[in-house]
Design an enzyme around this catalytic site. Sequence first.
Site, PDB file in Angstrom:
ATOM      1  N   GLY A  11      -5.360  -0.781 -10.832  1.00 24.19           N
ATOM      2  CA  GLY A  11      -4.071  -1.376 -10.498  1.00 24.19           C
ATOM      3  C   GLY A  11      -2.912  -0.400 -10.491  1.00 24.19           C
ATOM      4  N   ASN A  13      -1.693   1.083  -7.862  1.00 24.73           N
ATOM      5  CA  ASN A  13      -0.828   0.695  -6.736  1.00 24.73           C
ATOM      6  C   ASN A  13      -0.019  -0.552  -7.083  1.00 24.73           C
ATOM      7  OD1 ASN A  13      -1.164   2.395  -4.168  1.00 24.73           O
ATOM      8  ND2 ASN A  13      -3.248   2.224  -4.974  1.00 24.73           N
ATOM      9  N   ASN A 106      -3.140  -3.980   3.643  1.00 25.38           N
ATOM     10  CA  ASN A 106      -4.106  -3.243   2.811  1.00 25.38           C
ATOM     11  C   ASN A 106      -3.715  -1.770   2.780  1.00 25.38           C
ATOM     12  OD1 ASN A 106      -6.526  -2.813   1.292  1.00 25.38           O
ATOM     13  ND2 ASN A 106      -7.530  -2.049   3.137  1.00 25.38           N
ATOM     14  N   HIS A 108      -5.525   2.071   2.219  1.00 20.85           N
ATOM     15  CA  HIS A 108      -6.838   2.730   2.218  1.00 20.85           C
ATOM     16  C   HIS A 108      -6.632   4.238   2.026  1.00 20.85           C
ATOM     17  CE1 HIS A 108     -11.042   3.198   2.899  1.00 20.85           C
ATOM     18  NE2 HIS A 108     -10.797   4.177   3.743  1.00 20.85           N
TER      19      HIS A 108
HETATM   20  C1  GAR Z   1      -6.751   2.839  -4.019  1.00 21.69           C
HETATM   21  O1  GAR Z   1      -6.975   4.222  -3.877  1.00 21.69           O
HETATM   22  C2  GAR Z   1      -6.898   2.132  -2.689  1.00 21.69           C
HETATM   23  O2  GAR Z   1      -6.468   2.896  -1.601  1.00 21.69           O
HETATM   24  C3  GAR Z   1      -8.392   1.891  -2.649  1.00 21.69           C
HETATM   25  O3  GAR Z   1      -8.680   1.477  -3.961  1.00 21.69           O
HETATM   26  C4  GAR Z   1      -7.860   2.209  -4.868  1.00 21.69           C
HETATM   27  C5  GAR Z   1      -7.327   1.249  -5.891  1.00 21.69           C
HETATM   28  O4  GAR Z   1      -6.658   1.963  -6.908  1.00 21.69           O
HETATM   29  N1  GAR Z   1      -8.757   0.920  -1.654  1.00 21.69           N
HETATM   30  C6  GAR Z   1      -9.844   1.036  -0.884  1.00 21.69           C
HETATM   31  O5  GAR Z   1     -10.661   1.937  -1.010  1.00 21.69           O
HETATM   32  C7  GAR Z   1      -9.991  -0.025   0.203  1.00 21.69           C
HETATM   33  N2  GAR Z   1     -11.108   0.226   1.008  1.00 21.69           N
HETATM   34  P1  GAR Z   1      -5.688   1.237  -7.899  1.00 21.69           P
HETATM   35  O6  GAR Z   1      -6.466   0.055  -8.501  1.00 21.69           O
HETATM   36  O7  GAR Z   1      -5.372   2.248  -8.949  1.00 21.69           O
HETATM   37  O8  GAR Z   1      -4.478   0.762  -7.147  1.00 21.69           O
END
Ligand code: GAR
Length: 194
Positions: A11, A13, A106, A108
């Site tokens: 989490g 982001n 989203n 990525h």
């Molecule tokens: C982030 O790096 C996001 O871009 C990725 O998951 C991570 C979550 O990190 N999403 C994907 O790979 C989607 N295909 P977080 O929980 O620390 O925000």
Amino acid sequence: MNIAVFASGRGTNFGAIIRAVKKGTIKANLSLLVCDNPKAGAIARAKRAGIKIALVKREDFANKEDFENKIIAHLDENKIDLIVLAGFMRMLSPEFVGRYAGRILNIHPALLPSFKGTEAIKDAFDYGVKVTGVTVHFVDEKMDHGPIILQKAVEIQENDTLESLEKKIHKIEHHLYPEAIGLYVEGKLKLEES
Ligand code: GAR
């Protein structure tokens, strides 16, 4: 405008979005965290920030439709206008995406359409690309796919390791996502029929 963030993991982001809302750079209400994983770090962040949590576990439902209907009930109850996927590691059904068409974002950690999937940073690093990056996009029914809103590139240097690259990517994510959400909230993004 009421925002729901969907997250399954750390989490970070979500944390960046919480800070941007607090600072007023995103002028909206962070109304709900939807989480499918009781161990997710995102839950502790929501608690600290006083954000309502809907913990909806896939294994508690006989099928995906029932699982998503429970999420929809939470979204309706909280009058959610915008869904922000932030490391939500589950594909949403075409029916779900259709219901919120143009209202799901989203992030990525690669330059789409390259390196889709759950290991994008590692996949790009292992491939040996010299440039990778971050993409924020509208969600459609395909995985890591849909109209692109913002992208930022990162050069992979000779001395980069997977860990140093991950750090660079996450740092960019934490600026790019709030920026994109801010544009949406201010009505500056237009999704045109293709
Ligand atoms: C982030 O790096 C996001 O871009 C990725 O998951 C991570 C979550 O990190 N999403 C994907 O790979 C989607 N295909 P977080 O929980 O620390 O925000």
